[in-house]
Design an enzyme around this catalytic site. Structure first.
Site, PDB file in Angstrom:
ATOM      1  N   GLY A  82       0.817  -1.197   0.000  1.00 56.54           N
ATOM      2  CA  GLY A  82       0.000   0.000   0.000  1.00 56.54           C
ATOM      3  C   GLY A  82       0.855   1.253   0.000  1.00 56.54           C
ATOM      4  O   GLY A  82       2.080   1.203   0.173  1.00 56.54           O
TER       5      GLY A  82
ATOM      6  N   ASP B 122      -5.189  10.348  14.737  1.00 58.79           N
ATOM      7  CA  ASP B 122      -5.525  10.007  13.348  1.00 58.79           C
ATOM      8  C   ASP B 122      -6.350   8.718  13.285  1.00 58.79           C
ATOM      9  O   ASP B 122      -6.047   7.805  12.517  1.00 58.79           O
ATOM     10  CB  ASP B 122      -4.250   9.870  12.514  1.00 58.79           C
ATOM     11  CG  ASP B 122      -4.523  10.043  11.014  1.00 58.79           C
ATOM     12  OD1 ASP B 122      -5.599  10.570  10.670  1.00 58.79           O
ATOM     13  OD2 ASP B 122      -3.667   9.647  10.203  1.00 58.79           O
TER      14      ASP B 122
ATOM     15  N   VAL C 156       5.654   4.215   1.321  1.00 68.52           N
ATOM     16  CA  VAL C 156       5.198   2.962   0.720  1.00 68.52           C
ATOM     17  C   VAL C 156       5.362   1.834   1.734  1.00 68.52           C
ATOM     18  O   VAL C 156       6.350   1.776   2.463  1.00 68.52           O
ATOM     19  CB  VAL C 156       5.993   2.647  -0.564  1.00 68.52           C
ATOM     20  CG1 VAL C 156       5.432   1.398  -1.246  1.00 68.52           C
ATOM     21  CG2 VAL C 156       5.950   3.829  -1.521  1.00 68.52           C
TER      22      VAL C 156
END
Length: 894
Positions: free
Chosen positions: A593, A710, A599
């Site tokens: 992903g 988050d 990455v």
């Protein structure tokens, strides 16, 4: 009411037929005569139940007998008993099958076996208190029953001494039930009453009449009248109440009156499950109707209900009932306006809930300790029951982890000076969380096993003062040299390192002087090594050490925790070189992903799959997030947080190596990117509860407190078992220790999930995470995007609020669920989410409250799913009492 001769004949025929069937199936019965000599057995003459000695199920206690003169008054299984004058806790152990449901019955009769009939002690089921046993005289018999579904394949029933009185037990009986009956949302069921309502004989009964050996007692009330039939009644549903109970019933003497059942003398905190058994046992005329409603504390909970003609219907509560504001528990059967006949009741069972809150120690570790105890012949008086719990009765020499909602695990085992002989047992390797192992000052022989070097959690091994020989595994010596383990081997004259053993073999034929000299040199070298090790270790406490794995001499990002000591997982979560990372990822072959950080690649480390997150650019923000995540994950460990396996920091080459989460993130599954399979509502609730637990741990289990900043569905990862774990801690912030309730920060997070109060004020609190989690909950319910400009209200919270204001909850539920859910849990989750999304942070719940709400919903959904899988041989004869449960998604029903 007079007992007709015809009915008496039928009753006697049923009773005689059952008792004469000596070969009647007793499979699933375990009947222990406590205190009787080993290998003895007998058949109790009134029930034809076969009892065996308890000696094969317990290793402690002494046998005794009641006085001869009392034997004619009591059944034979109470003539003997086992008492426990030694030790605090003594336990029976039975090996059974996990998931099976049992009726467990403990019998107590003092019977004058000693001169102290006044006793009080405690009865435990595993690590949880079952009841307090009290006797005041020799002929007072006590029976305690529990219906329990096994969570492991080992059942322990313990008697615990709480004062000066000696615990004892007369008989222990287990009866296997059908797994589709007596289901609860949580906990187990203790018998409160099991009543043959309207019984015409004032005597209880059990096996031979009841196939499950439930003990029934007659129950009549002054304002009720008995009715009966000489016809047979079909009892073939899952509960199979005895036919003798179903051919009689009670009705109110005043046909217009209600039948009220009040539970008295009960603490208002007690919760109950109720099971009522009905059958119409009168031939109704064509214009007669028997119809009634079932009420609880003046609230309608089921009905109108019409009993089936000569066929048993069982009505039960799928969830526990609680007291009203006045502490009352009142059930009422009230005839409807259409009914020409009063209500009736044939039989009733009421059980109180025992939550059994204490989890048992990890099953594999209990097995290991039992094997160690048996193989070494450890004879410690307190090594009975569960090794870790309850804490007051844990085994001596054993220390364990105690984390809420987690299975206790053993972290320390001290068997020093315990008279151990033989080799070091490999069973020790099954203690997968063990940090300290002390086997010193015994008579252990053989070599130091290789498995000790492979136990990743071990920090200290003390083998001194034994008779061990041979070479110490090189990997263990290497771990000692690197400081990741402390090894004590003094007093084992036959032990040597691999090198010195080889040298000794090579020079075996030399003169006596050579080996003596070699021994002296070895002693000197070992002594020098120990001194050097201690010096280095002392320096390590006062100065930041170099990372032995980096090869670069750089200082680790996090060498001390906020509590002032090195984190215990530093050795495991090691620093790797960039070359290591290239090898792990096979030159960055497979991309998992991409994100704002960089990455993520697939890798393999020590034959285990891992996820490698690479920082693409060495920006100041990127490095800051990288450092924050490494420092946080090196000191934070929880089953619902992703585990950091290692990290790399070489110039601008920075990476984090995590455990591999085979099922990706939650967002992928909701969006369908992971294929056509749909997350069920129960699965979504489980994911919500687990991720909430991880967040709750950051808020309340960490010192200082940590705010994630988050929370979103892409940061909730799922492993191969679909266990949820929070991930991506790059934006997380720790609060300084003290009384601060917030910190002022630059706003960071993901649009849509961002707390508007935090955005407006720059004041960060744990309630900012709560807001974000509320958004996640709405995504789980609706499977809608967080922000959609095409909607009437673009943000998901505003849109859901609008739909709710219109009374339209149907339109917000994910259609992929196809209605397979309990609507009450949908309501509860939406209500919890909207509370989390309150604009004022002070009015939002804590994550502790959120976890409790989600667990309640999960338990309800699990109970519903278990109930939907139940079969009933009489079709609609087994009916749930729907306690405020709706059948349609209609807000008006709430």
């Amino acid at each position: 009411m007079a007992f007709s001769s015809c009915f008496l004949l039928v009753l006697l025929q049923i009773f005689s037929a059952l008792l004469l069937c000596l070969a009647q199936d007793q499979s699933g019965f375990i009947s222990l005569d406590c205190g009787s000599p080993r290998e003895t057995s007998f058949r109790e003459k009134t029930t034809n139940i076969t009892y065996i000695s308890d000696a094969n199920f317990i290793n402690t206690g002494v046998g005794g007998s009641i006085k001869q003169g009392y034997r004619t008054q009591f059944q034979q299984q109470t003539w003997n008993l086992r008492s426990f004058p030694q030790g605090i806790r003594n336990c029976y152990t039975l090996n059974l099958t996990i998931g099976d449901e049992y009726l467990i019955r403990a019998n107590f009769l003092h019977g004058g076996y000693d001169d102290k009939p006044s006793t009080q002690f405690e009865l435990y089921l595993g690590p949880n208190l079952w009841s307090t046993v009290t006797t005041t005289n020799e002929t007072e018999a006590s029976i305690f029953e529990m219906i329990h579904i096994l969570t492991t394949d080992r059942l322990q029933i313990c008697l615990v001494k709480t004062g000066n009185a000696t615990p004892f037990i007369s008989a222990l009986e287990l009866r296997k039930l059908m797994n589709t009956t007596y289901l609860t949302r949580q906990g187990s069921l203790q018998t409160f009453i099991r009543a043959d309502v309207g019984a015409t004989v004032n005597q209880g009964y059990r096996y031979g009449i009841d196939v499950f050996d439930r003990v029934w007692t007659p129950y009549n009330f002054g304002n009720w009248s008995q009715i009966s039939t000489n016809q047979s009644v079909n009892i073939n549903n899952d509960y199979q109440p005895p036919e003798i109970a179903m051919v009689t019933a009670s009705v109110p003497t005043d046909p217009d009156a209600a039948m009220n059942i009040s539970l008295v003398g009960v603490e208002r905190t007690v919760q109950f499950y109720v099971f009522m058994h009905f059958a119409e046992i009168q031939e109704l005329k064509s214009n007669d109707t028997r119809e009634f409603n079932i009420m609880y504390n003046n609230k309608h909970i089921y009905g109108p209900f019409r009993p089936l003609n000569f066929t048993t219907s069982s009505v039960f509560t799928p969830t526990e009932v609680v007291a009203d504001a006045n502490g009352q528990y009142i059930f009422s059967l009230q005839r409807t306006g259409n009914s020409t006949l009063p209500p009736l009741l044939n039989a009733m069972e009421i059980y109180s809930v025992n939550l059994l809150p204490q989890q048992e120690t990890d099953r594999k570790e209990v097995d290991a300790m039992m094997n160690i105890k048996s193989a070494y012949g450890v004879n410690k008086i307190d090594w009975e029951g569960d090794p870790c719990v309850p804490l007051d009765y844990k085994w001596s020499g054993v220390n364990c982890t105690y984390v809420d909602n987690e299975t206790p695990k053993i972290i320390s085992l001290d068997l020093s000076t315990s008279g151990l002989t033989g080799e070091i047992l490999e069973f020790i390797s099954d203690l997968t969380s063990l940090e300290v192992l002390d086997l010193s000052n015994n008579s252990l022989t053989g070599s130091v096993p290789e498995f000790l070097a492979n136990m990743e959690t071990l920090k200290l091994i003390n083998l001194s003062g034994n008779e061990l020989n041979g070479s110490i595994p090189a990997t263990l010596l290497d771990k000692e040299r690197r400081g990741s383990i402390t090894l004590s081997i003094e007093g084992n004259t036959g032990l040597c390192s691999s090198t010195s053993c080889a040298t000794t073999k090579k020079k075996k034929k030399n003169t006596v002087i050579a080996p003596v000299a070699a021994s002296l040199v070895s002693v000197f070298l070992i002594g020098a090594g120990i001194v050097t090790f201690l010096i280095l270790k002392r320096k390590k406490r006062t100065k930041l050490g170099l990372n032995p794995n980096s090869g670069t001499g750089t200082t680790p990002l996090h060498s001390r925790s906020h509590h002032g000591f090195e984190p215990p997982v530093i050795a495991k979560n090691r620093k790797l070189t960039y070359i290591d990372v290239v090898k792990i990822t096979n030159n960055f072959e497979r991309v998992l992903g991409r994100g704002g950080f960089g990455v993520v690649y697939y890798g393999v480390l020590n034959n285990e799959p891992v996820a490698v997150k690479m920082l693409t650019e060495s920006t100041a923000l990127g490095y800051k997030q990288f450092k924050a995540e490494v420092e946080l994950l090196l000191r934070v460990h929880h089953k619902d947080l992703t585990c950091l396996v290692g990290y790399c920091e070489e110039g601008d080459k920075m990476s984090l190596i995590y455990e591999f989460m085979a099922n990706g993130d939650l967002k992928e599954h909701l969006s369908g990117k992971r294929g056509p399979s749909i997350l069920t509502w129960e699965g979504r609730l489980r994911i919500a509860a687990e991720s909430a637990q991880g967040l709750e741990y950051l808020h309340n289990g960490c010192k200082p407190q940590i705010v994630h900043r988050d929370i979103k569905t892409t940061n909730i990862l799922l492993n191969e078992k679909f266990q949820a774990k929070l991930a991506d801690f790059g934006l997380s912030r720790s609060f300084p220790l003290g009384t601060e309730t917030h910190v002022s920060t630059i706003v960071a997070g993901t649009p849509g999930y961002l707390d508007p109060e935090y955005y407006r004020t720059n004041w960060l609190t744990e309630k900012s995470d709560v807001f974000s989690f509320g958004v996640v909950l709405l995504e789980l319910v609706t499977n809608q995007p967080v922000i959609d400009m095409k909607r009437e209200k673009s943000h998901i919270a505003e849109w859901v609020g609008l739909m709710l204001s219109r009374g339209d909850i149907n339109s917000i539920v994910d259609p992929k669920l196809q209605g397979d859910f309990d609507p009450n849990t949908i309501w509860k989750v939406v209500e919890t989410a909207m509370t989390c999304l309150n604009p004022s942070s002070s009015r939002r719940p804590t994550m502790t409250q959120v976890v409790m709400d989600l667990k309640e919903c999960l338990n309800m959904e699990m109970a519903r799913n278990m109930g939907s899988r139940m079969t009933d041989s009489t079709n609609d004869s087994s009916i749930e009492l729907s306690m405020n449960f709706t059948t349609e998604l209609n807000p008006g029903a709430r």
